[in-house]
Design an enzyme around this catalytic site. Structure first.
Site, PDB file in Angstrom:
ATOM      1  N   HIS A 182     -41.268 -59.375  50.290  1.00  0.00           N
ATOM      2  CA  HIS A 182     -42.080 -60.502  50.761  1.00  0.00           C
ATOM      3  C   HIS A 182     -43.061 -60.035  51.829  1.00  0.00           C
ATOM      4  O   HIS A 182     -42.931 -60.370  53.011  1.00  0.00           O
ATOM      5  CB  HIS A 182     -41.185 -61.618  51.298  1.00  0.00           C
ATOM      6  CG  HIS A 182     -40.471 -62.355  50.215  1.00  0.00           C
ATOM      7  ND1 HIS A 182     -39.149 -62.160  49.921  1.00  0.00           N
ATOM      8  CD2 HIS A 182     -40.916 -63.288  49.332  1.00  0.00           C
ATOM      9  CE1 HIS A 182     -38.786 -62.944  48.913  1.00  0.00           C
ATOM     10  NE2 HIS A 182     -39.855 -63.644  48.531  1.00  0.00           N
ATOM     11  N   HIS A 186     -47.310 -58.838  48.190  1.00  0.00           N
ATOM     12  CA  HIS A 186     -46.806 -59.944  47.366  1.00  0.00           C
ATOM     13  C   HIS A 186     -47.770 -61.133  47.471  1.00  0.00           C
ATOM     14  O   HIS A 186     -48.084 -61.780  46.467  1.00  0.00           O
ATOM     15  CB  HIS A 186     -45.400 -60.334  47.814  1.00  0.00           C
ATOM     16  CG  HIS A 186     -44.870 -61.577  47.169  1.00  0.00           C
ATOM     17  ND1 HIS A 186     -44.620 -61.664  45.810  1.00  0.00           N
ATOM     18  CD2 HIS A 186     -44.569 -62.808  47.679  1.00  0.00           C
ATOM     19  CE1 HIS A 186     -44.185 -62.881  45.520  1.00  0.00           C
ATOM     20  NE2 HIS A 186     -44.150 -63.604  46.639  1.00  0.00           N
ATOM     21  N   HIS A 222     -48.345 -68.710  50.890  1.00  0.00           N
ATOM     22  CA  HIS A 222     -47.076 -69.293  50.432  1.00  0.00           C
ATOM     23  C   HIS A 222     -45.811 -68.613  50.959  1.00  0.00           C
ATOM     24  O   HIS A 222     -44.740 -69.226  50.938  1.00  0.00           O
ATOM     25  CB  HIS A 222     -47.026 -69.383  48.900  1.00  0.00           C
ATOM     26  CG  HIS A 222     -46.475 -68.155  48.255  1.00  0.00           C
ATOM     27  ND1 HIS A 222     -47.220 -67.027  48.069  1.00  0.00           N
ATOM     28  CD2 HIS A 222     -45.231 -67.870  47.799  1.00  0.00           C
ATOM     29  CE1 HIS A 222     -46.463 -66.099  47.505  1.00  0.00           C
ATOM     30  NE2 HIS A 222     -45.248 -66.581  47.328  1.00  0.00           N
ATOM     31  N   ASP A 223     -45.901 -67.361  51.415  1.00  0.00           N
ATOM     32  CA  ASP A 223     -44.712 -66.706  51.987  1.00  0.00           C
ATOM     33  C   ASP A 223     -45.004 -66.184  53.397  1.00  0.00           C
ATOM     34  O   ASP A 223     -44.332 -65.256  53.876  1.00  0.00           O
ATOM     35  CB  ASP A 223     -44.247 -65.542  51.091  1.00  0.00           C
ATOM     36  CG  ASP A 223     -43.293 -65.992  49.995  1.00  0.00           C
ATOM     37  OD1 ASP A 223     -42.556 -66.974  50.229  1.00  0.00           O
ATOM     38  OD2 ASP A 223     -43.300 -65.386  48.908  1.00  0.00           O
ATOM     39  N   ASP A 329     -45.552 -66.885  41.249  1.00  0.00           N
ATOM     40  CA  ASP A 329     -44.594 -66.362  42.221  1.00  0.00           C
ATOM     41  C   ASP A 329     -43.497 -65.521  41.548  1.00  0.00           C
ATOM     42  O   ASP A 329     -42.922 -64.635  42.167  1.00  0.00           O
ATOM     43  CB  ASP A 329     -43.963 -67.560  42.957  1.00  0.00           C
ATOM     44  CG  ASP A 329     -43.412 -67.190  44.315  1.00  0.00           C
ATOM     45  OD1 ASP A 329     -43.745 -66.108  44.821  1.00  0.00           O
ATOM     46  OD2 ASP A 329     -42.655 -68.005  44.873  1.00  0.00           O
TER      47      ASP A 329
HETATM   48  P1  5GP Z   1     -40.588 -66.325  46.794  1.00  0.00           P
HETATM   49  O1  5GP Z   1     -39.383 -66.022  47.629  1.00  0.00           O
HETATM   50  O2  5GP Z   1     -41.431 -65.126  46.554  1.00  0.00           O
HETATM   51  O3  5GP Z   1     -41.398 -67.484  47.241  1.00  0.00           O
HETATM   52  O4  5GP Z   1     -40.003 -66.760  45.399  1.00  0.00           O
HETATM   53  C1  5GP Z   1     -39.623 -65.812  44.498  1.00  0.00           C
HETATM   54  C2  5GP Z   1     -38.133 -65.834  44.350  1.00  0.00           C
HETATM   55  O5  5GP Z   1     -37.841 -65.657  42.972  1.00  0.00           O
HETATM   56  C3  5GP Z   1     -37.446 -64.678  45.054  1.00  0.00           C
HETATM   57  O6  5GP Z   1     -37.102 -64.968  46.358  1.00  0.00           O
HETATM   58  C4  5GP Z   1     -36.237 -64.473  44.172  1.00  0.00           C
HETATM   59  O7  5GP Z   1     -35.247 -65.399  44.475  1.00  0.00           O
HETATM   60  C5  5GP Z   1     -36.769 -64.807  42.802  1.00  0.00           C
HETATM   61  N1  5GP Z   1     -37.251 -63.607  42.108  1.00  0.00           N
HETATM   62  C6  5GP Z   1     -38.525 -63.176  41.958  1.00  0.00           C
HETATM   63  N2  5GP Z   1     -38.554 -62.048  41.241  1.00  0.00           N
HETATM   64  C7  5GP Z   1     -37.273 -61.754  40.934  1.00  0.00           C
HETATM   65  C8  5GP Z   1     -36.647 -60.701  40.217  1.00  0.00           C
HETATM   66  O8  5GP Z   1     -37.250 -59.798  39.671  1.00  0.00           O
HETATM   67  N3  5GP Z   1     -35.298 -60.747  40.136  1.00  0.00           N
HETATM   68  C9  5GP Z   1     -34.562 -61.725  40.692  1.00  0.00           C
HETATM   69  N4  5GP Z   1     -33.250 -61.666  40.567  1.00  0.00           N
HETATM   70  N5  5GP Z   1     -35.125 -62.733  41.372  1.00  0.00           N
HETATM   71  C10 5GP Z   1     -36.452 -62.754  41.488  1.00  0.00           C
HETATM   72 MN    MN Z   2     -43.382 -65.668  46.874  1.00  0.00          MN
END
Ligand code: 5GP
Ligand code: MN
Length: 600
Positions: A182, A186, A222-223, A329
C-alpha cells in the site's frame, strides 16, 4: 361461518405462510400466492365465500406477500450465500477465514495461534509530464500556426502549482509507513487502471467531467496514509483511528478525511476553482467511492449491483463508479503474470509484517499473516475464484448495460464527436449542464475515428482479454499450488519424524535458495515458476544472477489493463525503485530446499 372451500384456502394460506417463514423458496411462494389469489377470485365469482372469510384470506395473502418481500430484501442484504460457496473443499480453511474476514462484515474470525523520500515520484512525474507536454504542444502549435484550443485552457481549472504540492504531499503520505504494497505505486497503479477502464469500456462517455475528475481523484487518494495493517488489526489493537471512526471502515475513512484535510491548506487546494455545488457533488462521490473500497462490503456491493443490472431502470452512477474503483483496486490479477506476481508477493510481505506485529503483541495471527504457514498460491486461487473473477465479470456486464445503448445512439446519429469541452468545462457550468453526450465519429466523413471515441470501444475484446489473463494467472498459481502442497507435506512429515534442521541451517539454506532463484544482480524480485513463494526477500538486495535471465512478458501479444504500465512494470512495487525484470528458471527445488522454505 367459513365455507368449506374458504377454510381450505385459509388452511393453505396458513401452511404456506408457516412453511414460508421456515424458509421456503421465494420462487415457489410467488407461484403459490398467485394460485391462492386466483382461487379467491374464482370463489368470488361463484359467490362461494362470505365477506369475513374473504377479508381473512386477503389478510393472509397480504402477510405471505410481506414475508416474501422481507425474505427477498434480506437475501439482497445477506452475503452468507456467497460465503457458503466458499466452504468447498477446494479452498483451505485459512483462505476461507481470510475471505470471510476480509470481504464480509464478519468479525472476530481470528482462530489460530501460532525514511527516505521516495525516488520514484510517480504522481508528480505524471503531472510534470502533462505540463511538459502542454508546453511542448503550445510551442509546436504556435510554430505551425495551429491554435491551442481555448476551451482546453479554460477547462483546466486546477491550479498547476497546487496540483504539484498536493501530489507531493500525497506521495509523502503514501510513503509514511514504508509499506511493501500500500504505497505510492499502488496509488498510481489504481489511478492508471481506473483511467484505462474509463477509456476502454467507453464509460467515460456516460460520465460528466466532474464525475471523471471524481474517479481519478478518488483513485489517487484511496489508500492515502495506509498503515500497512488491516482494519481488523486496527480494531483488535484499538488504534486511534479505530477509536476515531468507531471501527467502521477505519482506514477508508482515514484515507478520504486526511486527503481532504490536505486540501485545507491553500497551496494544496486543487479544488479551489470548483463551484460550491460541484465541490459538494465531487466530495460526495469521492467519499462514497473510497468507502466502497472497504473490502468488508465486497459481497454486498456485488449483490446490490447484480440486482441493479436485472432492473430496467438505469444504473446508479455512484454505484457504477464505486465498482470501477473497487475493480481497479484488485486488478493486478488481470495484468501480466510478472506484475501480478510481484504485487502478490508485496501484499503477502505486508500481511506477514502484520503477522510479525501480531506475534509481538501476543495476538493471534490474522488469516494469511503467518509467514511460516501461509499457502500463498492456494490463497491466490481462492482470491481469484471468489473475488476477482466475479468482480470483473460484474464490471464488464455493468459496462455493457450502460455503454451499449450509448454506442447504438451514437452510431445512429452517425455524427462526428459531439460534446465539446467548452460545454462542460469544470466548475464553469453546473454539473447538470455538463452532462456529456456520446461521441461517435463515423468513418463515413472520411476521417479516422477520434481517439477514445465510442466508435473505438470494443467491450467484447476488453472482456475476453481480461478473462484470459485472469485465467492464465490462475493456472500459474495452480502449478505453484501443487509444489506448495508438496512442500507442506514434506515439512509436516519432517516435523512428525522429529528430523527438523536447526534454525541456523535453515537460515543458511534459505539464503542460498534466495540467491539462486529469486533475484538478479539488479535486485529484482523474480516471478518464478518454482516454489520460492515464501522466501522472496523484500529487504535484501541479492547479487547472484547465475540462474536468472531477462524477463519478458510471457505473451507479448497479451493486451492487459496495463497500457501505460510499462512505467510501473519496470518499477519495484516494494520501494518504487525502477527495476529490470528478471525471470528464474522453471525448475523445482530439491527436497532439502523445500524443507528450508517451509520452515522459513
Ligand atoms: P486496498 O487495501 O488496496 O484498498 O484493497 C485491496 C485489498 O484487496 C487488499 O487489502 C487485500 O485484502 C485484497 N487483495 C488485493 N490483491 C490481493 C491479492 O493478490 N491477494 C489477496 N489475498 N488479497 C488481495
Ligand atoms: Mn487499494
Amino acid at each position: 361461518m367459513m365455507g368449506a372451500r374458504a377454510m381450505e384456502t385459509t388452511r393453505e394460506l396458513e401452511s404456506t405462510s408457516i412453511k414460508y417463514q421456515i424458509g421456503g423458496h421465494a420462487e415457489k411462494m410467488w407461484q403459490r400466492l398467485k394460485g391462492i389469489l386466483r382461487c379467491l377470485v374464482k370463489q368470488l365469482e361463484k359467490g362461494d365465500i362470505n365477506v369475513v372469510d374473504l377479508k381473512k384470506n386477503i389478510e393472509y395473502a397480504a402477510s405471505v406477500l410481506e414475508a416474501v418481500y422481507i425474505d427477498e430484501t434480506r437475501k439482497l442484504l445477506d452475503t452468507e450465500d456467497e460465503l457458503s460457496d466458499i466452504q468447498s473443499d477446494s479452498v483451505p480453511l485459512e483462505v476461507r477465514d481470510w475471505l470471510a474476514s476480509t470481504f464480509t462484515r464478519e468479525m472476530g474470525i481470528v482462530k489460530r495461534r501460532p525514511e527516505e523520500k521516495p525516488k520514484f515520484r510517480s504522481i508528480v512525474h505524471a503531472v510534470q509530464a502533462g505540463i511538459f507536454v502542454e508546453r511542448m504542444y503550445r510551442r509546436t502549435s504556435s510554430m505551425v500556426g495551429l491554435a491551442y484550443p481555448a476551451e482546453v485552457i479554460v477547462t483546466f481549472k486546477i491550479p498547476v502549482p497546487n496540483l504539484i504540492s498536493f501530489a507531493e504531499a500525497l506521495e509523502v503520505g503514501y510513503s509514511k509507513y514504508k509499506n511493501p504494497y500500500h504505497n505510492l505505486i499502488h496509488a498510481a497503479d489504481v489511478t492508471q487502471t481506473v483511467h484505462y477502464i474509463m477509456i476502454h469500456t467507453g464509460i467515460m462517455h456516460w460520465l460528466t467531467e466532474l464525475e471523471i475528475l471524481a474517479m481519478i481523484f478518488a483513485a489517487a487518494v484511496h489508500d492515502y496514509e495506509h498503515t500497512g495493517t488491516t482494519n481488523n488489526f486496527h480494531i483488535q489493537t484499538r488504534s486511534d483511528v479505530a477509536i476515531l471512526y468507531n471501527d467502521r471502515s477505519v482506514l477508508e475513512n482515514h484515507h478520504v478525511s486526511a486527503a481532504y484535510r490536505l486540501m485545507q491548506e491553500e497551496e494544496m487546494n486543487i479544488l479551489a476553482n470548483l463551484t460550491k455545488d460541484d465541490w459538494r457533488e465531487l466530495r460526495s462521490l469521492v467519499i462514497e467511492m473510497v468507502l466502497s473500497t472497504d473490502m468488508s462490503g465486497h459481497f454486498q456491493q456485488i449483490k446490490t449491483m447484480r440486482h441493479t443490472l436485472q432492473q430496467t431502470e438505469g444504473v446508479d452512477k455512484a454505484k457504477a463508479m464505486s465498482l470501477i474503483l473497487h475493480a481497479a483496486d484488485i486488478s493486478h490479477p488481470a495484468k501480466s503474470w510478472e506484475l501480478h506476481y510481484r504485487w502478490t508477493m508485496a501484499l503477502m510481505e505486508e500481511f506477514f509484517r502484520q503477522g510479525d506485529k501480531e506475534a509481538a503483541l501476543g495476538l493471534q495471527f490474522s488469516p494469511l499473516c503467518d509467514r511460516k504457514s501461509t499457502l500463498v498460491a492456494q490463497s491466490q486461487i481462492g482470491f481469484i475464484d471468489f473475488i476477482v473473477e466475479p468482480t470483473f465479470s460484474l464490471l464488464t456486464d455493468s459496462m455493457e448495460k450502460i455503454v451499449m445503448p450509448l454506442i447504438e445512439e451514437a452510431s445512429k446519429s452517425e455524427s462526428p464527436a459531439f460534446g465539446t469541452p467548452s460545454q462542460n468545462s469544470l466548475g464553469a457550468v453546473s454539473n447538470a449542464e455538463a452532462q456529456r453526450r456520446p461521441s461517435f465519429k463515423s468513418t463515413s466523413d472520411g476521417g479516422t475515428h477520434t481517439e477514445n471515441s465510442l466508435a473505438t470501444v470494443d467491450l467484447m475484446s476488453f472482456k475476453d482479454n481480461l478473462m484470459k489473463i485472469i485465467q492464465a494467472n490462475k493456472e500459474r498459481w495452480k502449478e505453484l499450488a501443487v509444489e506448495e502442497e508438496l512442500v507442506k507435506n514434506v515439512g509436516e512429515q519432517e516435523k512428525d519424524q522429529g528430523r527438523n534442521s536447526t534454525d541456523a541451517q535453515l537460515q543458511e539454506e534459505t539464503t542460498r535458495t534466495q540467491n539462486e532463484s529469486s533475484q538478479g544482480s539488479d535486485g529484482t524480485t523474480c516471478p518464478p515458476r518454482s516454489i520460492v513463494l515464501q522466501v522472496v526477500s523484500f529487504d535484501t538486495p541479492l547479487s547472484d544472477e547465475s540462474n536468472s535471465e531477462k524477463c519478458t512478458n510471457s505473451d507479448p501479444n497479451q493486451k492487459d489493463l496495463t497500457d501505460a504500465q510499462q512505467e510501473t512494470q519496470n518499477t519495484d512495487p516494494l520501494n518504487g525503485e525502477p527495476k529490470h525484470c528478471k525471470k528464474t528458471e522453471d525448475k523445482v527445488k530439491s527436497t532439502e530446499q523445500k524443507e528450508a522454505l517451509i520452515q522459513n
